[in-house]
Design a protein around this motif. Structure first.
Motif, PDB file in Angstrom:
ATOM      1  N   TYR A   1      12.016  -6.529 -16.633  1.00  0.00           N
ATOM      2  CA  TYR A   1      11.077  -6.305 -15.568  1.00  0.00           C
ATOM      3  C   TYR A   1      10.031  -7.435 -15.515  1.00  0.00           C
ATOM      4  O   TYR A   1       9.691  -7.942 -14.441  1.00  0.00           O
ATOM      5  CB  TYR A   1      10.465  -4.941 -15.849  1.00  0.00           C
TER       6      TYR A   1
ATOM      7  N   LEU B   1       0.857  -1.183   0.000  1.00  0.00           N
ATOM      8  CA  LEU B   1       0.000   0.000   0.000  1.00  0.00           C
ATOM      9  C   LEU B   1       0.896   1.238   0.000  1.00  0.00           C
ATOM     10  O   LEU B   1       2.048   1.174   0.405  1.00  0.00           O
ATOM     11  CB  LEU B   1      -0.834  -0.013   1.286  1.00  0.00           C
ATOM     12  N   ASN B   2       0.314   2.378  -0.419  1.00  0.00           N
ATOM     13  CA  ASN B   2       1.120   3.590  -0.320  1.00  0.00           C
ATOM     14  C   ASN B   2       1.171   4.049   1.127  1.00  0.00           C
ATOM     15  O   ASN B   2       0.279   3.768   1.925  1.00  0.00           O
ATOM     16  CB  ASN B   2       0.561   4.678  -1.222  1.00  0.00           C
ATOM     17  N   GLU B   3       2.244   4.758   1.468  1.00  0.00           N
ATOM     18  CA  GLU B   3       2.506   5.072   2.870  1.00  0.00           C
ATOM     19  C   GLU B   3       1.401   5.904   3.542  1.00  0.00           C
ATOM     20  O   GLU B   3       0.970   5.562   4.649  1.00  0.00           O
ATOM     21  CB  GLU B   3       3.858   5.769   2.999  1.00  0.00           C
TER      22      GLU B   3
ATOM     23  N   VAL C   1       2.825   7.713  -9.030  1.00  0.00           N
ATOM     24  CA  VAL C   1       2.004   6.543  -9.299  1.00  0.00           C
ATOM     25  C   VAL C   1       0.587   6.753  -8.806  1.00  0.00           C
ATOM     26  O   VAL C   1      -0.375   6.360  -9.444  1.00  0.00           O
ATOM     27  CB  VAL C   1       2.650   5.301  -8.650  1.00  0.00           C
ATOM     28  N   PHE C   2       0.477   7.421  -7.657  1.00  0.00           N
ATOM     29  CA  PHE C   2      -0.860   7.609  -7.134  1.00  0.00           C
ATOM     30  C   PHE C   2      -1.505   8.895  -7.647  1.00  0.00           C
ATOM     31  O   PHE C   2      -2.508   9.350  -7.128  1.00  0.00           O
ATOM     32  CB  PHE C   2      -0.830   7.558  -5.603  1.00  0.00           C
TER      33      PHE C   2
ATOM     34  N   TYR D   1       8.180   9.353  -6.393  1.00  0.00           N
ATOM     35  CA  TYR D   1       7.607   8.343  -7.273  1.00  0.00           C
ATOM     36  C   TYR D   1       6.262   7.855  -6.771  1.00  0.00           C
ATOM     37  O   TYR D   1       5.344   7.601  -7.539  1.00  0.00           O
ATOM     38  CB  TYR D   1       8.569   7.167  -7.429  1.00  0.00           C
ATOM     39  N   ALA D   2       6.156   7.720  -5.424  1.00  0.00           N
ATOM     40  CA  ALA D   2       4.890   7.265  -4.862  1.00  0.00           C
ATOM     41  C   ALA D   2       3.784   8.222  -5.289  1.00  0.00           C
ATOM     42  O   ALA D   2       2.687   7.815  -5.669  1.00  0.00           O
ATOM     43  CB  ALA D   2       4.984   7.197  -3.350  1.00  0.00           C
TER      44      ALA D   2
ATOM     45  N   LEU E   1       9.163  -9.912 -12.501  1.00  0.00           N
ATOM     46  CA  LEU E   1       7.806 -10.142 -11.992  1.00  0.00           C
ATOM     47  C   LEU E   1       7.504 -11.623 -11.919  1.00  0.00           C
ATOM     48  O   LEU E   1       6.830 -12.092 -11.007  1.00  0.00           O
ATOM     49  CB  LEU E   1       6.783  -9.473 -12.912  1.00  0.00           C
TER      50      LEU E   1
ATOM     51  N   SER F   1      12.063   8.440  -3.716  1.00  0.00           N
ATOM     52  CA  SER F   1      11.085   7.357  -3.629  1.00  0.00           C
ATOM     53  C   SER F   1       9.699   7.928  -3.322  1.00  0.00           C
ATOM     54  O   SER F   1       8.697   7.485  -3.866  1.00  0.00           O
ATOM     55  CB  SER F   1      11.473   6.366  -2.531  1.00  0.00           C
TER      56      SER F   1
ATOM     57  N   THR G   1       7.888  -0.302   5.492  1.00  0.00           N
ATOM     58  CA  THR G   1       8.467  -0.223   4.154  1.00  0.00           C
ATOM     59  C   THR G   1       7.301  -0.289   3.195  1.00  0.00           C
ATOM     60  O   THR G   1       6.685  -1.344   3.024  1.00  0.00           O
ATOM     61  CB  THR G   1       9.438  -1.384   3.903  1.00  0.00           C
ATOM     62  N   ALA G   2       6.977   0.868   2.624  1.00  0.00           N
ATOM     63  CA  ALA G   2       5.828   0.916   1.721  1.00  0.00           C
ATOM     64  C   ALA G   2       6.317   0.842   0.288  1.00  0.00           C
ATOM     65  O   ALA G   2       7.487   1.100   0.010  1.00  0.00           O
ATOM     66  CB  ALA G   2       5.047   2.193   1.951  1.00  0.00           C
ATOM     67  N   ASP G   3       5.421   0.512  -0.582  1.00  0.00           N
ATOM     68  CA  ASP G   3       5.781   0.374  -1.995  1.00  0.00           C
ATOM     69  C   ASP G   3       5.685   1.722  -2.687  1.00  0.00           C
ATOM     70  O   ASP G   3       4.779   2.493  -2.423  1.00  0.00           O
ATOM     71  CB  ASP G   3       4.792  -0.596  -2.638  1.00  0.00           C
ATOM     72  N   THR G   4       6.656   1.996  -3.567  1.00  0.00           N
ATOM     73  CA  THR G   4       6.530   3.216  -4.363  1.00  0.00           C
ATOM     74  C   THR G   4       5.685   2.924  -5.596  1.00  0.00           C
ATOM     75  O   THR G   4       5.346   3.810  -6.351  1.00  0.00           O
ATOM     76  CB  THR G   4       7.888   3.713  -4.845  1.00  0.00           C
ATOM     77  N   GLU G   5       5.394   1.674  -5.813  1.00  0.00           N
ATOM     78  CA  GLU G   5       4.670   1.180  -6.984  1.00  0.00           C
ATOM     79  C   GLU G   5       5.408   1.432  -8.274  1.00  0.00           C
ATOM     80  O   GLU G   5       4.927   1.176  -9.348  1.00  0.00           O
ATOM     81  CB  GLU G   5       3.242   1.759  -7.078  1.00  0.00           C
ATOM     82  N   ARG G   6       6.627   1.995  -8.170  1.00  0.00           N
ATOM     83  CA  ARG G   6       7.456   2.123  -9.362  1.00  0.00           C
ATOM     84  C   ARG G   6       7.721   0.724  -9.890  1.00  0.00           C
ATOM     85  O   ARG G   6       7.785   0.492 -11.073  1.00  0.00           O
ATOM     86  CB  ARG G   6       8.762   2.788  -8.965  1.00  0.00           C
TER      87      ARG G   6
ATOM     88  N   LYS H   1       5.757  -1.837  -8.967  1.00  0.00           N
ATOM     89  CA  LYS H   1       4.482  -2.555  -8.944  1.00  0.00           C
ATOM     90  C   LYS H   1       4.532  -3.848  -8.122  1.00  0.00           C
ATOM     91  O   LYS H   1       4.286  -4.932  -8.628  1.00  0.00           O
ATOM     92  CB  LYS H   1       4.039  -2.869 -10.378  1.00  0.00           C
TER      93      LYS H   1
ATOM     94  N   THR I   1      10.208   3.639 -17.220  1.00  0.00           N
ATOM     95  CA  THR I   1       9.017   4.359 -16.783  1.00  0.00           C
ATOM     96  C   THR I   1       8.606   5.446 -17.773  1.00  0.00           C
ATOM     97  O   THR I   1       7.424   5.694 -17.967  1.00  0.00           O
ATOM     98  CB  THR I   1       9.252   5.009 -15.411  1.00  0.00           C
TER      99      THR I   1
ATOM    100  N   GLN J   1      13.604   3.406   1.058  1.00  0.00           N
ATOM    101  CA  GLN J   1      12.245   3.946   0.932  1.00  0.00           C
ATOM    102  C   GLN J   1      12.096   5.298   1.611  1.00  0.00           C
ATOM    103  O   GLN J   1      11.148   6.020   1.359  1.00  0.00           O
ATOM    104  CB  GLN J   1      11.233   2.967   1.539  1.00  0.00           C
TER     105      GLN J   1
ATOM    106  N   ARG K   1      14.752  -1.708   1.694  1.00  0.00           N
ATOM    107  CA  ARG K   1      13.782  -1.071   2.567  1.00  0.00           C
ATOM    108  C   ARG K   1      14.313   0.253   3.090  1.00  0.00           C
ATOM    109  O   ARG K   1      13.555   1.193   3.282  1.00  0.00           O
ATOM    110  CB  ARG K   1      13.413  -1.997   3.719  1.00  0.00           C
TER     111      ARG K   1
END
Lengths: 248, 336, 509
Positions: free
Chosen positions: C212, B32-34, C473-474, C469-470, C216, C466, B55-60, B62, C192, C461, C458
């Protein structure tokens, strides 16, 4: 060729390769202490390479170099690194350090030559006064004239009691009168200090005036080594003959 | 130069030494995002006295980064809990032995519908998202709205519809679910239709929702959470729960599980039990993204519909988890 | 007469230690992860035999070639104008160009898309071109600093200003080719930008997408193999560029006379216009677009305060990483023998040429040991990961500086009694200082904007990039813009320091 001289320089069967090219082959000679030997030869004969090998800046592939009975190099093995050979060298472009002042040149060299901290300043002043650079102590090399720069190079080469001075066409960028004057000056200073000099030059007049003996290199081989008189009387090659043809 | 070096070395040491640690800490890896995760975790930290190192995902990457990290760290696990925003990768990690069963099961687990939890008790679902059609209301009149995922491949919408390139995230899970549910010929027709209908293929659901909101695409398939973010920005969009008279809408839960051999197993249990509580589902339901509570009776905003209020697609997440890798390979080649 | 000089053993020890550290933080993780290809040869072979990989590699190559076709002439010309003419405010232009390097390509893409809604192949070229041109220009400028008055005069006598321009552009080539090789490395590894810029319309996938996809699918052997064509291309480009760069004449010596600057005369206005266009596209437009999206200055301040912990972490780790990388590069370049220097150069290229996910896997395998827990879970691994990945970035300006220092200066020091370490400290390091500073700033910038090496770490992050980028994406574009501006300000700090002190012009002689 004279017998090995434990008090001077002895070069035996010296061979140097640069990349795939054999630059010096089986070069052997002796130099007595205090001698001023002029090295001559056509361009590409290996004159500068010989000086650099003696200085320890390049590693030979064969032969040996001895100084005052101590082995400096044998075969590939550099037994004494350049900084421990006590050599002074003045190259064609002088290689002055652009970021240091005249005084810093002297002080830095004296530090490396092992002078104690409290002795360095006085010795530096003495050296600069000796070559007439005392008034320019705070100048950087780029602010010096050609002659002043040469004198600074001489200070650096002779600081700390150098016993072997290598001159690699050091004055060629100067006009003829200045070049000759500086050549005489350097030789006098070296003589005064009892230093042995190996002097690469293209000017036969240097040989006439300064040399105790002349060493002629051609295509990496030593072709003749003797006094100017001997060379003139019995030139071994056309080059030597042409060199002293016009002089008497 | 020396001063600069000294300053940077001092900074480096200060940063290196500032890492926390100890049994009062739970290490959570979440896809999930932070900011969303923090909304829940802040409450947990206050109430439990434990600190969550996140440790959250940046989804960069995925989610692949987290999954690979957990697999690579398997010999010396560093995480206590894995909170995944979908289910397929949780099953992959379960199959690889990275996750472990909670024994006894977490409090209140029976209230989670069976479709959204692992029968062996390794992982549990909560706070779901629906796969909805997001429509630009300025471009598509109310009378003409798409109603099914099959509208994506209807030539009527040629060049106007969008779906995330189906090699990652919930879109990959969705297509894997279709592969498991539809007859092969139908599944094939759907895939071929996406290409033939010149569907736009943005890199993520958030981007797709935004493109629909901006009117660059008429409609597309996305997550309900991404629809809500775009709606909150005031863009002219509406969400349609697709296939209400047929297949149903796919609902994908968040999933949580304990990492085998993690440094703080007891802390992990506490965090998992909190995430599965009605309290956490309520926080996530009222969050901007409007996650769908799975337990009955959880308070939620009126616009967050729950299964039962709309028809859901029946899927087996264990089968999806087992199949997702093969589908990803196939789809990468099909959408080059 | 002469004292025993103890510094040579120390120099050898220091070189060995530096080589070891450089190997541990750079190539080792990559080699460990890439070793999977050898453990699963069938999988690796299938990946290499996949026609899709080659189709995508071709598409990557086409993008890279087109980007370089744009960036090389533009960068060379900009470098020549800035380094060799009397164009006004050269430092300001240089700083503006350099600023663009500090933004990740994806942020460039977002700024262009939000302003113009660009998409497709043209948009990909534009974004990569805008990022690649400063690479070429900045490194070419350093090459041009070694044009001497004599060379300039000779060219002028041969054919006037035209001959000067053409002759000096050839002089700029080593720097330009190094810049182009670096830019190509980044274009080839990026997946990207193309993905983002083909959100609408026909999809363009690149070689990195195949790598990539294998990751995956948890097929690291296949991923390592699929990364091979691009990695080899990058290595070849970097090796060629490095060879050119190291074959330079020296200009750092006491009596070097730099060439005089040419007067632009009537060409001044068109040249200024061209520069404005380039700097506008590279820096002004993206930042203006971000500033507009950010809303108000208050929003930027809020974003800065909210992310203060991340800013501190990022600044400190990037500074430490740049210091470590440049120190290693300087020690190795100055003290290692020539042959091992070439080997080290290739080793420094390996981490840059490898795919970030492959690096990430390797980093975990190397660092996730019980005894190294303090390093793996803290900032140390982040510092080492970026220092290793960008060793080459810091090393290039230092190598360029080394090539420009007359070897006789060090020989003179040795003969004056200095051991290797003493000659390094008193002669080489002071003369290299401007180059070291440039290398540090570049390494710092790349460590700051790094996200690739952090994908699987980790500890990474917490880095500002970082978080950026979050937000990408969102699709949180307001926060993203504010954060990007904060990021740019953080990044611009070393650039301003550099501009104020030495400048990137490398005009030292």
């Amino acid at each position: 060729m004279s017998a090995p001289s434990p008090a001077g320089l002895a070069v035996r069967e010296l061979g140097v390769r640069l990349g795939s090219r054999q630059v010096l082959s089986a070069v052997s000679f002796d130099v007595n202490p205090g001698e001023h030997v002029v090295i001559m030869g056509p361009s590409g004969a290996g004159k500068s390479t010989l000086l650099r090998a003696i200085a320890g800046l390049i590693a030979p592939v064969a032969g040996s170099i001895q100084w005052e009975g101590a082995s400096w190099s044998s075969g590939h093995d550099l037994r004494v690194p350049p900084e421990r050979r006590g050599i002074g060298m003045i190259a064609q472009d002088l290689a002055l350090w652009p970021h240091l002042t005249v005084r810093e040149h002297a002080l830095t060299t004296l530090r490396w030559r092992g002078f104690a901290l409290d002795e360095r300043a006085a010795e530096a002043e003495r050296l600069l006064a000796w070559v007439g650079l005392a008034g320019l102590a705070e100048s950087r090399p780029s602010q010096l004239s050609g002659g002043e720069a040469q004198r600074l190079a001489l200070v650096r080469a002779m600081a700390g009691g150098t016993r072997l001075l290598l001159l690699d066409e050091p004055f060629t960028a100067l006009d003829l009168p200045l070049r000759r004057a500086l050549g005489r000056e350097s030789a006098a200073i070296a003589r005064e200090r009892g230093a042995t000099v190996l002097h690469v030059t293209h000017d036969p007049a240097d040989a006439e005036r300064l040399a105790s003996r002349v060493l002629v290199l051609e295509a990496g081989h030593l072709v003749q080594f003797g006094t100017v008189g001997a060379l003139r009387a019995r030139p071994a090659t056309e080059f030597t003959q042409a060199l002293f043809a016009g002089s008497s | 130069m020396k001063k600069l070096a000294l300053i940077t070395l001092a900074l480096c040491l200060a940063v290196s030494c500032s890492k926390p640690g100890g049994s009062g800490e739970v290490v959570l890896y979440t896809s999930l995002n932070e900011p969303t995760a923090r909304a829940v975790l802040d409450v947990f930290e206050r109430e439990s006295g434990l600190r969550v190192r996140l440790t959250a995902d940046t989804e960069r990457d995925k989610t692949v980064g987290l999954v690979r990290t957990l697999l690579e760290e398997q010999t010396h696990p560093r995480a206590d809990v894995f909170w995944n925003s979908e289910a397929a990768n949780t099953v992959r990690l379960q199959r690889a032995g990275v996750l472990e069963k909670l024994d006894p099961p977490p409090a209140g687990w029976e209230a989670i519908p069976t479709q959204f939890r692992d029968p062996d008790g390794v992982w549990f679902g909560f706070a779901a998202r629906a796969r909805v059609l997001i429509v630009n209301t300025d471009l598509v009149p109310a009378s003409d709205r798409p109603r099914s995922i099959w509208d994506l491949v209807d030539p009527r919408w040629k060049g106007q519809a969008g779906i995330v390139r189906p090699v990652t995230g919930t879109t990959l899970t969705h297509l894997t679910a279709l592969h498991e549910t539809l007859p092969p010929a139908e599944y094939e027709r759907f895939l071929a239709g996406i290409r033939a209908n010149e569907c736009h293929l943005p890199p993520g659901n958030g981007r797709l929702a935004k493109l629909v909101g901006e009117g660059q695409i008429h409609f597309g398939l996305t997550d309900s959470s991404d629809y809500r973010l775009v709606k909150a920005e005031g863009l002219p969009v509406d969400a349609i729960y697709p296939d209400q008279d047929g297949l149903g809408t796919l609902v994908i839960p968040n999933t949580v599980a304990r990492v085998r051999g993690g440094p703080n197993p007891e802390g992990a249990r506490k965090l998992i039990e909190f995430l599965l509580s009605e309290r956490a589902e309520e926080i996530l339901a009222f969050h901007q993204r409007g996650h769908i509570p799975l337990k009955p009776g959880v308070k939620r905003p009126p616009e967050v519909a729950v299964p039962g209020e709309f028809r859901t697609m029946k899927v087996d997440f264990l089968r999806i988890g087992a199949e997702v890798e093969a589908r990803m390979r196939e789809l990468d080649a099909r959408f080059p | 007469m002469t004292r025993r000089a103890p510094g040579n053993g120390a120099a050898e020890g220091l070189t060995l230690a530096a080589a070891l550290v450089a190997f541990l933080i750079g190539p080792l993780p990559v080699l460990v992860a890439a070793g999977d290809a050898l453990l699963a040869p069938g999988e690796a072979w299938n990946a290499l035999a996949d026609p899709l990989l080659w189709r995508r590699t071709l598409s990557s190559a086409a993008i890279t070639a087109a980007v370089l076709a744009l960036a090389l002439p533009a960068g060379l010309l900009a470098a020549w104008v800035l380094a060799r003419t009397d164009v006004p405010w050269p430092r300001a232009w240089t700083a503006l160009l350099a600023l663009s390097l500090f933004l990740p390509p994806l942020v460039h893409a977002i700024s262009w898309v939000s302003a113009w809604r660009l998409s497709g192949f043209g948009a990909i070229l534009l974004v990569h071109g805008v990022v690649a041109t400063p690479f070429v220009a900045l490194l070419a400028m350093r090459s041009l600093a070694s044009v001497s008055r004599a060379q300039h005069d000779t060219l002028r006598l041969l054919g006037g200003t035209r001959a000067v321009l053409l002759g000096e552009l050839r002089h700029a080539w080593p720097g330009a080719s190094a810049g182009a090789a670096l830019a190509a490395a980044f274009v080839l590894s990026d997946f990207t930008t193309a993905d983002f810029l083909t959100s609408v319309g026909p999809k363009i996938t690149v070689a990195a997408d195949s790598i990539y996809a294998h990751h995956l699918g948890l097929r690291s052997g296949a991923a390592a193999a699929a990364g091979l064509p691009a990695a080899l291309a990058v290595l070849a480009g970097l090796a060629l560029a490095a060879r050119d760069l190291l074959r330079r004449g020296s200009s750092i010596r006491a009596r070097f006379e730099p060439a005089p600057r040419l007067e632009l005369g009537r060409a001044r206005m068109p040249v200024l216009l061209g520069l404005a266009l380039l700097a506008g596209a590279a820096s002004v437009a993206p930042f203006a677009s971000l500033a507009l999206s950010a809303g108000s200055p208050a929003a930027v301040v809020r974003a800065a305060l909210k992310n203060l912990d991340s800013i501190t972490f990022t600044f400190a780790t990037a500074a430490a990483s740049a210091t470590l990388g440049v120190a290693l590069a300087t020690i190795l370049l100055a003290l290692a023998p020539r042959l091992s220097r070439a080997a080290l150069f290739v080793l420094a290229c390996v981490p840059l040429a490898a795919s970030p996910l492959t690096s990430g896997i390797g980093l975990i395998r190397v660092w996730n040991q019980p005894e190294l827990a303090w390093a793996y879970t803290g900032a140390t691994v982040v510092i080492c990961a970026t220092a290793g990945r960008y060793l080459l970035i810091g090393a290039l300006p230092v190598a360029d500086g080394m090539a420009r220092i007359d070897a006789g200066l060090v020989d003179a020091a040795r003969l004056a009694g200095a051991a290797r370490l003493a000659a390094f400290g008193s002669i080489l390091e002071p003369l290299l200082r401007p180059a070291i500073l440039v290398g540090w700033c570049l390494a710092f910038a790349f460590a700051l904007r790094e996200t690739d090496a952090f994908v699987m770490l980790r500890a990474g992050q917490s880095a500002l990039a970082s978080r950026l980028y979050a937000n990408v994406v969102f699709a949180r574009e307001d926060e993203l813009a504010a954060l990007a501006l904060v990021f740019a300000l953080v990044c611009a700090t070393p650039l301003l320091v550099l501009s104020a002190t030495h400048g990137l012009r490398g005009s030292r002689a």
